[in-house]
Design a protein around this motif. Structure first.
Motif, PDB file in Angstrom:
ATOM      1  N   ASP A 513       0.853  -1.227  -0.096  1.00 58.73           N
ATOM      2  CA  ASP A 513       0.040  -0.009  -0.209  1.00 58.73           C
ATOM      3  C   ASP A 513       0.955   1.197  -0.023  1.00 58.73           C
ATOM      4  O   ASP A 513       1.591   1.651   0.876  1.00 58.73           O
ATOM      5  CB  ASP A 513      -0.959  -0.251   1.178  1.00 58.73           C
ATOM      6  CG  ASP A 513      -1.842   1.151   1.245  1.00 58.73           C
ATOM      7  OD1 ASP A 513      -1.675   1.996   0.331  1.00 58.73           O
ATOM      8  OD2 ASP A 513      -2.744   1.319   2.401  1.00 58.73           O
ATOM      9  N   ARG A 514       0.778   1.794  -1.061  1.00 54.53           N
ATOM     10  CA  ARG A 514       1.727   3.132  -1.007  1.00 54.53           C
ATOM     11  C   ARG A 514       1.145   4.062  -0.147  1.00 54.53           C
ATOM     12  O   ARG A 514       2.110   5.194  -0.053  1.00 54.53           O
ATOM     13  CB  ARG A 514       1.749   3.882  -2.581  1.00 54.53           C
ATOM     14  CG  ARG A 514       2.279   2.502  -3.533  1.00 54.53           C
ATOM     15  CD  ARG A 514       2.462   3.274  -4.987  1.00 54.53           C
ATOM     16  NE  ARG A 514       2.935   2.036  -5.980  1.00 54.53           N
ATOM     17  CZ  ARG A 514       3.453   2.192  -7.045  1.00 54.53           C
ATOM     18  NH1 ARG A 514       3.181   3.489  -7.440  1.00 54.53           N
ATOM     19  NH2 ARG A 514       3.834   1.425  -7.776  1.00 54.53           N
ATOM     20  N   THR A 515       0.015   4.115   0.346  1.00 54.07           N
ATOM     21  CA  THR A 515      -0.479   5.336   1.330  1.00 54.07           C
ATOM     22  C   THR A 515      -0.293   5.029   2.723  1.00 54.07           C
ATOM     23  O   THR A 515      -0.242   5.866   3.488  1.00 54.07           O
ATOM     24  CB  THR A 515      -1.992   5.296   1.015  1.00 54.07           C
ATOM     25  OG1 THR A 515      -2.634   4.163   1.420  1.00 54.07           O
ATOM     26  CG2 THR A 515      -2.503   5.548  -0.483  1.00 54.07           C
ATOM     27  N   ASP A 516       0.411   3.868   2.981  1.00 50.65           N
ATOM     28  CA  ASP A 516       0.848   3.331   4.181  1.00 50.65           C
ATOM     29  C   ASP A 516       2.442   3.876   4.436  1.00 50.65           C
ATOM     30  O   ASP A 516       3.165   3.366   3.690  1.00 50.65           O
ATOM     31  CB  ASP A 516       0.606   1.914   4.508  1.00 50.65           C
ATOM     32  CG  ASP A 516       0.810   1.753   5.882  1.00 50.65           C
ATOM     33  OD1 ASP A 516       2.113   1.323   5.996  1.00 50.65           O
ATOM     34  OD2 ASP A 516      -0.149   1.499   6.832  1.00 50.65           O
ATOM     35  N   SER A 517       2.570   4.589   5.290  1.00 54.74           N
ATOM     36  CA  SER A 517       3.935   4.833   5.683  1.00 54.74           C
ATOM     37  C   SER A 517       5.000   3.879   5.830  1.00 54.74           C
ATOM     38  O   SER A 517       6.182   3.545   5.232  1.00 54.74           O
ATOM     39  CB  SER A 517       4.329   5.741   6.662  1.00 54.74           C
ATOM     40  OG  SER A 517       3.881   5.496   7.887  1.00 54.74           O
ATOM     41  N   LYS A 518       4.397   2.852   6.647  1.00 56.22           N
ATOM     42  CA  LYS A 518       5.415   1.494   6.783  1.00 56.22           C
ATOM     43  C   LYS A 518       5.701   0.608   5.556  1.00 56.22           C
ATOM     44  O   LYS A 518       6.613   0.264   5.490  1.00 56.22           O
ATOM     45  CB  LYS A 518       4.638   0.598   8.012  1.00 56.22           C
ATOM     46  CG  LYS A 518       4.794   1.605   9.343  1.00 56.22           C
ATOM     47  CD  LYS A 518       4.209   0.553  10.442  1.00 56.22           C
ATOM     48  CE  LYS A 518       4.325   1.246  11.920  1.00 56.22           C
ATOM     49  NZ  LYS A 518       3.700   0.218  12.830  1.00 56.22           N
ATOM     50  N   ASP A 519       4.458   0.678   4.623  1.00 51.59           N
ATOM     51  CA  ASP A 519       4.608  -0.324   3.560  1.00 51.59           C
ATOM     52  C   ASP A 519       5.589   0.477   2.726  1.00 51.59           C
ATOM     53  O   ASP A 519       6.396   0.086   2.025  1.00 51.59           O
ATOM     54  CB  ASP A 519       3.183  -0.319   2.836  1.00 51.59           C
ATOM     55  CG  ASP A 519       2.391  -1.448   3.450  1.00 51.59           C
ATOM     56  OD1 ASP A 519       2.934  -2.306   4.430  1.00 51.59           O
ATOM     57  OD2 ASP A 519       1.517  -2.076   2.838  1.00 51.59           O
ATOM     58  N   ARG A 520       5.686   1.945   2.655  1.00 55.56           N
ATOM     59  CA  ARG A 520       6.472   2.640   1.802  1.00 55.56           C
ATOM     60  C   ARG A 520       7.796   2.242   2.219  1.00 55.56           C
ATOM     61  O   ARG A 520       8.700   2.242   1.223  1.00 55.56           O
ATOM     62  CB  ARG A 520       5.961   4.136   1.662  1.00 55.56           C
ATOM     63  CG  ARG A 520       4.792   4.394   1.148  1.00 55.56           C
ATOM     64  CD  ARG A 520       4.696   5.945   0.580  1.00 55.56           C
ATOM     65  NE  ARG A 520       5.099   6.889   1.675  1.00 55.56           N
ATOM     66  CZ  ARG A 520       4.130   7.379   2.668  1.00 55.56           C
ATOM     67  NH1 ARG A 520       2.811   6.832   2.204  1.00 55.56           N
ATOM     68  NH2 ARG A 520       4.332   8.122   3.579  1.00 55.56           N
ATOM     69  N   ARG A 521       8.071   2.305   3.352  1.00 62.55           N
ATOM     70  CA  ARG A 521       9.521   2.192   4.041  1.00 62.55           C
ATOM     71  C   ARG A 521       9.791   0.841   3.520  1.00 62.55           C
ATOM     72  O   ARG A 521      11.216   0.668   3.417  1.00 62.55           O
ATOM     73  CB  ARG A 521       9.547   2.698   5.462  1.00 62.55           C
ATOM     74  CG  ARG A 521       9.323   4.175   5.876  1.00 62.55           C
ATOM     75  CD  ARG A 521       9.900   4.298   6.980  1.00 62.55           C
ATOM     76  NE  ARG A 521       9.230   3.901   8.103  1.00 62.55           N
ATOM     77  CZ  ARG A 521       8.031   4.363   8.501  1.00 62.55           C
ATOM     78  NH1 ARG A 521       7.868   5.669   8.172  1.00 62.55           N
ATOM     79  NH2 ARG A 521       7.212   3.890   9.545  1.00 62.55           N
ATOM     80  N   TRP A 522       9.128  -0.179   3.864  1.00 53.91           N
ATOM     81  CA  TRP A 522       9.469  -1.553   3.473  1.00 53.91           C
ATOM     82  C   TRP A 522       9.745  -1.922   1.963  1.00 53.91           C
ATOM     83  O   TRP A 522      10.609  -2.481   1.498  1.00 53.91           O
ATOM     84  CB  TRP A 522       8.354  -2.462   3.882  1.00 53.91           C
ATOM     85  CG  TRP A 522       8.807  -3.985   3.830  1.00 53.91           C
ATOM     86  CD1 TRP A 522       7.701  -4.864   3.169  1.00 53.91           C
ATOM     87  CD2 TRP A 522       9.717  -4.816   3.993  1.00 53.91           C
ATOM     88  NE1 TRP A 522       8.216  -6.063   3.205  1.00 53.91           N
ATOM     89  CE2 TRP A 522       9.446  -6.102   3.430  1.00 53.91           C
ATOM     90  CE3 TRP A 522      10.952  -4.437   4.444  1.00 53.91           C
ATOM     91  CZ2 TRP A 522      10.450  -7.034   3.697  1.00 53.91           C
ATOM     92  CZ3 TRP A 522      11.777  -5.534   4.563  1.00 53.91           C
ATOM     93  CH2 TRP A 522      11.697  -6.664   4.139  1.00 53.91           C
TER      94      TRP A 522
END
Length: 604
Positions: A513-522
């Motif tokens: 999910d690109r809108t989720d900061s944790k997902d973006r960092r991962w």
């Protein structure tokens, strides 16, 4: 051999006394001459001393010791180059480029052997004078090597004046030491192999017309029986020293299989070696100094080329102390017995190592003009690209046994490993759909902590195994490059490439999910780790596929001065250090890394 070929007892005593006084060996930087009369076991002392010197070099390296000299055989110009010639050259080029990556001053020598009866006959059949004939065929070898990115520093021809000077000097040294004498050679000779043979090397055969003939048991070529007055080299005197060299230096001939073959040869007495042919039989060669009625034997002439390139007779010390030879198994005896004996006789250091490889077949059969299966390396490199051919030869070439070439094998290998496995990984990690900002993204230590503890982070046990494998990869590859087992280095690299593909596939970053900061960092961390793996593979593959590696590293934005062996510092952010690539823009997209091959209907 007749009685004229046998050493006199007086000479043996005289020569043995000289050998007790002086024994020369390579110690890395310089020629070492030791007085042996004071030693109870001279040869064992010398080899212990040599090993000590090598250990000291590794502990206290200095700039002047960072030299490396690698040679191919010089190739005989009686016919155009084939795939086996290219394999030898690519193997040497890989070693040369590897040493340059490590910061060595490296010299790579190749060239053409242009003297001998076979050349004299081939030129006559072609209706050309020998030099014109040689120049034509030599040019084909040079063209092949240039087109296949062989980065030779010297292309020597034995018809050059500098080489004639070196050969004449080398001959004069042996003559002055009493190691060359005039005698009568009586025995078998193979013109095709330019080789003198003892009776045990000769067998019976039938030619194409049904005629009974004698042939070399090694090559199958027809031999003739000769009796002629020649100059002889006292090869028989050097058998003990050759045995000491090989037993005291088990990596002098590599691999172990070939080392043992040479030791087996030395279990028998060595006859003295004929080192000239009468001028009436052989005109195309270097005349014996002071005796124009004789021509220097083509193999003595050819072997001295390695010294010529090093600067012999005046300026050879820098390079000769670090020389390594690459040879095919068919010329092992010339390089592992005759050549070391000649060097010992001339008071010169022996090669650091002689690396031996086997032959190439085509479709499981020996290549021959009569079968029409000789592989044209120019045509193959045009069909499969230069780097494609380099990769296939080094990936499939196993030095210990004969290898097989077919167009189908090349296609399947290149599609599977260069196009799909490596190219697919690069394309996936740099595609705008996944890497929209076209940068080397940031690494998140919370997502991929340095230690896999409990549920901390998002990395799995398999991911840590992958990181450990890639981290240790340079040492594994270095070990295999050093022993010229390049196929093993490639096996190790592509095992890691497959692990990296598995890492990306496991975590499917395109689904995050690109809108989720944790997902973006991962997601950024997955891409960062994958690009770091690709950077390592690109650097390590440079000696093998230089153009493809350049394309890969340029796409990652890795500059030219960041592509050395010292740059193999993997995943610095994982170690808590700064990463110079993090946040850097990727290089321009120049298309797929390696285009899949479809011409042979093998696309799957």
């Amino acid at each position: 051999m007749t009685s004229n070929s046998i050493l006199s007892l007086g000479f043996l005593r005289s020569f043995s006394a000289k050998m007790r006084l002086r024994f020369v060996l390579a110690t890395g930087r310089r020629e070492a001459v030791h007085t042996l009369q004071q030693m109870s076991s001279p040869t064992s002392y010398l080899w212990r001393h040599q090993k000590i010197v090598y250990r000291q070099k590794s502990i206290n390296p200095c700039k002047e010791e960072r030299n490396y000299y690698i040679t191919t055989p010089i190739f005989y110009v009686n016919a155009s180059p084939h795939i086996g010639h290219l394999y030898t050259a690519v193997l040497a080029d890989c070693q040369h480029r590897y040493k340059l990556l490590q910061g060595f001053s490296s010299k790579l020598a190749t060239g053409t052997d242009e003297h001998g009866l076979k050349i004299q006959q081939a030129a006559k059949e072609a209706g050309k004078d020998p030099l014109t004939f040689c120049t034509d065929v030599s040019g084909r070898f040079r063209h092949l090597f240039n087109s296949c990115n062989i980065s030779f520093t010297d292309f020597i021809r034995t018809t050059e004046p500098r080489h004639r000077q070196a050969v004449e000097h080398f001959w004069s040294v042996l003559l002055k030491k009493g190691l060359i004498y005039k005698g009568t050679y009586e025995g078998w000779y193979s013109t095709q192999d330019e080789s003198f043979l003892v009776p045990s090397q000769v067998g019976d055969a039938v030619d194409s017309t049904g005629k009974q003939i004698k042939v070399s048991l090694d090559s199958g070529h027809e031999v003739e029986y000769l009796k002629e007055e020649n100059y002889m080299f006292r090869l028989s005197a050097f058998r003990p020293q050759l045995l000491d060299w090989l037993k005291g230096n088990p990596r002098a001939v590599q691999s172990e299989n070939f080392h043992q073959i040479v030791l087996q040869w030395l279990r028998n007495d060595l006859p003295d070696l004929s080192v000239s042919r009468h001028r009436s039989r052989l005109q195309w060669g270097i005349p014996v100094p002071g005796d124009p009625e004789h021509t220097i034997y083509v193999w003595l002439d050819a072997l001295v080329n390695y010294l010529t390139v090093a600067g012999y007779p005046d300026k050879h010390e820098r390079w000769w102390s670090v020389v390594h030879h690459i040879v095919g198994k068919d010329i092992l005896k010339f390089h592992a017995i005759y050549w070391p004996a000649l060097l010992l006789g001339a008071g010169l250091p022996l090669p650091q190592a002689i690396h031996v490889h086997s032959h190439w077949k085509a479709g499981g059969k020996k290549m021959s003009k009569s079968l029409g299966n000789v592989v044209n390396p120019i045509e193959s490199s045009q069909m499969f690209t230069t780097d494609g051919m380099r990769y296939f030869l080094l990936r499939s070439g196993v030095p210990d046994w004969d290898c097989d070439y077919t167009d189908e094998k090349v296609t399947k290998l290149l599609n599977a490993e260069l196009a799909d496995t490596l190219g697919g990984l690069l394309n996936r990690c740099t595609a705008p759909a996944l890497n929209a900002n076209q940068v080397y993204p940031s690494f998140c230590p919370q997502s991929f902590p340095a230690e896999h503890v409990g549920m901390s982070g998002r990395a799995l046990a398999e991911d840590y195994h992958m990181v450990a494998s890639v981290r240790s990869l340079p040492a594994v590859v270095e070990k295999h490059y050093e022993s010229m087992q390049v196929y093993k280095a490639l096996e190790a690299i592509f095992a890691c490439v497959r692990q990296t593909n598995g890492f990306v596939q496991r975590h499917t970053p395109w689904k995050l999910d690109r809108t989720d900061s944790k997902d973006r960092r991962w997601k950024d961390t997955i891409i960062h780790v994958s690009l770091e793996c690709l950077r390592m593979y690109g650097i390590l593959l440079q000696p093998i596929v230089p153009a493809l590696s350049d394309k890969l590293l340029s796409r990652l934005g890795v500059t030219l001065d960041e592509r050395t062996w010292a740059s193999l510092d993997f995943l610095r952010r994982y170690q808590g250090l700064e990463c110079p690539y993090e946040g850097r823009a990727l290089g321009c997209d120049s298309g797929v890394l390696f285009t899949r091959l479809k011409g042979l209907n093998l696309d799957q």
